[in-house]
Design a protein around this motif. Structure first.
Motif, PDB file in Angstrom:
ATOM      1  N   GLU A  14      -8.701   9.815  -2.635  1.00 55.08           N
ATOM      2  CA  GLU A  14      -7.984   9.274  -3.788  1.00 55.08           C
ATOM      3  C   GLU A  14      -6.479   9.437  -3.695  1.00 55.08           C
ATOM      4  O   GLU A  14      -5.768   9.138  -4.634  1.00 55.08           O
ATOM      5  N   THR A  15      -5.961   9.945  -2.582  1.00 57.11           N
ATOM      6  CA  THR A  15      -4.521  10.059  -2.395  1.00 57.11           C
ATOM      7  C   THR A  15      -4.101   9.186  -1.216  1.00 57.11           C
ATOM      8  O   THR A  15      -3.368   8.232  -1.389  1.00 57.11           O
ATOM      9  N   LEU A  16      -4.580   9.518  -0.033  1.00 62.97           N
ATOM     10  CA  LEU A  16      -4.255   8.703   1.142  1.00 62.97           C
ATOM     11  C   LEU A  16      -5.206   7.520   1.271  1.00 62.97           C
ATOM     12  O   LEU A  16      -4.810   6.441   1.678  1.00 62.97           O
ATOM     13  N   ILE A  17      -6.460   7.756   0.950  1.00 67.96           N
ATOM     14  CA  ILE A  17      -7.463   6.679   0.989  1.00 67.96           C
ATOM     15  C   ILE A  17      -8.228   6.691  -0.325  1.00 67.96           C
ATOM     16  O   ILE A  17      -8.195   7.664  -1.071  1.00 67.96           O
ATOM     17  N   PHE A  18      -8.924   5.596  -0.586  1.00 68.32           N
ATOM     18  CA  PHE A  18      -9.792   5.562  -1.749  1.00 68.32           C
ATOM     19  C   PHE A  18     -10.969   4.661  -1.458  1.00 68.32           C
ATOM     20  O   PHE A  18     -10.916   3.811  -0.570  1.00 68.32           O
ATOM     21  N   ASN A  19     -12.048   4.883  -2.170  1.00 73.14           N
ATOM     22  CA  ASN A  19     -13.274   4.117  -1.995  1.00 73.14           C
ATOM     23  C   ASN A  19     -13.369   3.109  -3.121  1.00 73.14           C
ATOM     24  O   ASN A  19     -13.458   3.487  -4.281  1.00 73.14           O
ATOM     25  N   LYS A  20     -13.346   1.840  -2.757  1.00 74.40           N
ATOM     26  CA  LYS A  20     -13.367   0.812  -3.798  1.00 74.40           C
ATOM     27  C   LYS A  20     -14.725   0.703  -4.489  1.00 74.40           C
ATOM     28  O   LYS A  20     -14.832   0.107  -5.538  1.00 74.40           O
ATOM     29  N   THR A  56     -15.810   0.280   2.787  1.00 74.98           N
ATOM     30  CA  THR A  56     -15.394   0.338   1.378  1.00 74.98           C
ATOM     31  C   THR A  56     -14.178   1.238   1.184  1.00 74.98           C
ATOM     32  O   THR A  56     -13.636   1.308   0.094  1.00 74.98           O
ATOM     33  N   PHE A  57     -13.744   1.937   2.241  1.00 75.97           N
ATOM     34  CA  PHE A  57     -12.578   2.799   2.132  1.00 75.97           C
ATOM     35  C   PHE A  57     -11.315   2.020   2.451  1.00 75.97           C
ATOM     36  O   PHE A  57     -11.246   1.312   3.448  1.00 75.97           O
ATOM     37  N   LEU A  58     -10.330   2.184   1.613  1.00 71.83           N
ATOM     38  CA  LEU A  58      -9.065   1.494   1.796  1.00 71.83           C
ATOM     39  C   LEU A  58      -7.943   2.514   1.909  1.00 71.83           C
ATOM     40  O   LEU A  58      -7.953   3.541   1.222  1.00 71.83           O
ATOM     41  N   ILE A  59      -6.998   2.239   2.774  1.00 68.79           N
ATOM     42  CA  ILE A  59      -5.823   3.085   2.910  1.00 68.79           C
ATOM     43  C   ILE A  59      -4.811   2.632   1.868  1.00 68.79           C
ATOM     44  O   ILE A  59      -4.559   1.439   1.708  1.00 68.79           O
ATOM     45  N   ARG A  60      -4.248   3.575   1.167  1.00 66.58           N
ATOM     46  CA  ARG A  60      -3.262   3.236   0.144  1.00 66.58           C
ATOM     47  C   ARG A  60      -2.065   2.535   0.779  1.00 66.58           C
ATOM     48  O   ARG A  60      -1.698   2.824   1.920  1.00 66.58           O
ATOM     49  N   PRO A  61      -1.436   1.631   0.036  1.00 72.97           N
ATOM     50  CA  PRO A  61      -0.267   0.919   0.572  1.00 72.97           C
ATOM     51  C   PRO A  61       0.822   1.887   1.028  1.00 72.97           C
ATOM     52  O   PRO A  61       1.064   2.902   0.369  1.00 72.97           O
ATOM     53  N   HIS A  62       1.417   1.605   2.139  1.00 73.03           N
ATOM     54  CA  HIS A  62       2.555   2.339   2.724  1.00 73.03           C
ATOM     55  C   HIS A  62       2.198   3.721   3.268  1.00 73.03           C
ATOM     56  O   HIS A  62       3.075   4.459   3.690  1.00 73.03           O
ATOM     57  N   THR A  63       0.913   4.064   3.268  1.00 67.40           N
ATOM     58  CA  THR A  63       0.504   5.383   3.763  1.00 67.40           C
ATOM     59  C   THR A  63       0.915   5.587   5.212  1.00 67.40           C
ATOM     60  O   THR A  63       1.485   6.626   5.568  1.00 67.40           O
ATOM     61  N   LYS A  64       0.639   4.618   6.060  1.00 67.07           N
ATOM     62  CA  LYS A  64       0.954   4.761   7.488  1.00 67.07           C
ATOM     63  C   LYS A  64       2.457   4.935   7.707  1.00 67.07           C
ATOM     64  O   LYS A  64       2.882   5.797   8.481  1.00 67.07           O
ATOM     65  N   GLU A  65       3.250   4.155   7.006  1.00 69.41           N
ATOM     66  CA  GLU A  65       4.705   4.251   7.157  1.00 69.41           C
ATOM     67  C   GLU A  65       5.220   5.617   6.697  1.00 69.41           C
ATOM     68  O   GLU A  65       6.056   6.236   7.367  1.00 69.41           O
ATOM     69  N   VAL A  66       4.717   6.085   5.562  1.00 70.47           N
ATOM     70  CA  VAL A  66       5.155   7.377   5.028  1.00 70.47           C
ATOM     71  C   VAL A  66       4.777   8.500   5.995  1.00 70.47           C
ATOM     72  O   VAL A  66       5.597   9.366   6.315  1.00 70.47           O
TER      73      VAL A  66
END
Length: 119
Positions: free
Chosen positions: A70-76, A91-101
């Protein structure tokens, strides 16, 4: 037109009020949880030792730890997973801009992720 500008201004004010309400609600929830934490019994030295994690020294002096779920990734589809079921990796999504940060921060910190999740 002038009506469009008034409508945009009213919408902006409504969003500001909603945002302020949301911030106040979040702050109240946080204060409530902090008060609740104060009532918990202090852990014993043994409990602390059992729960401690030895983090090896990394390339940087400072360590930055992220909560994975729920911080870096989340399950839709979080609500559809039962306690003993495996989650579908799709079903797991990486939060926007996580990789860049993370790429930016790894220059300054040893990065770690943890999870309290069982799945």
């Amino acid at each position: 037109s002038e009506n469009d500008e008034v409508g945009k201004e009213e919408a902006g004010l409504m969003m500001t009020k909603l945002d302020n309400f949301s911030r106040k609600a979040h702050a109240n929830q946080l204060i409530h949880q902090m008060k609740k934490i104060k009532t918990l019994p202090r852990p014993t030295e043994n409990q602390i030792a059992q729960a401690s994690v030895n983090i090896p020294k990394g390339p940087h002096e400072k360590i930055l730890i992220f909560d994975l779920d729920e911080t870096l990734i989340f399950n839709k589809n979080r609500s559809s997973i039962g306690e003993n079921e495996e989650a579908d990796p799709e079903t797991f999504l990486i939060r926007p801009h996580t990789k860049e940060v993370l790429n930016d921060l790894k220059q300054f910190y040893s990065l770690w992720a943890f999870t309290a999740s069982n799945s």
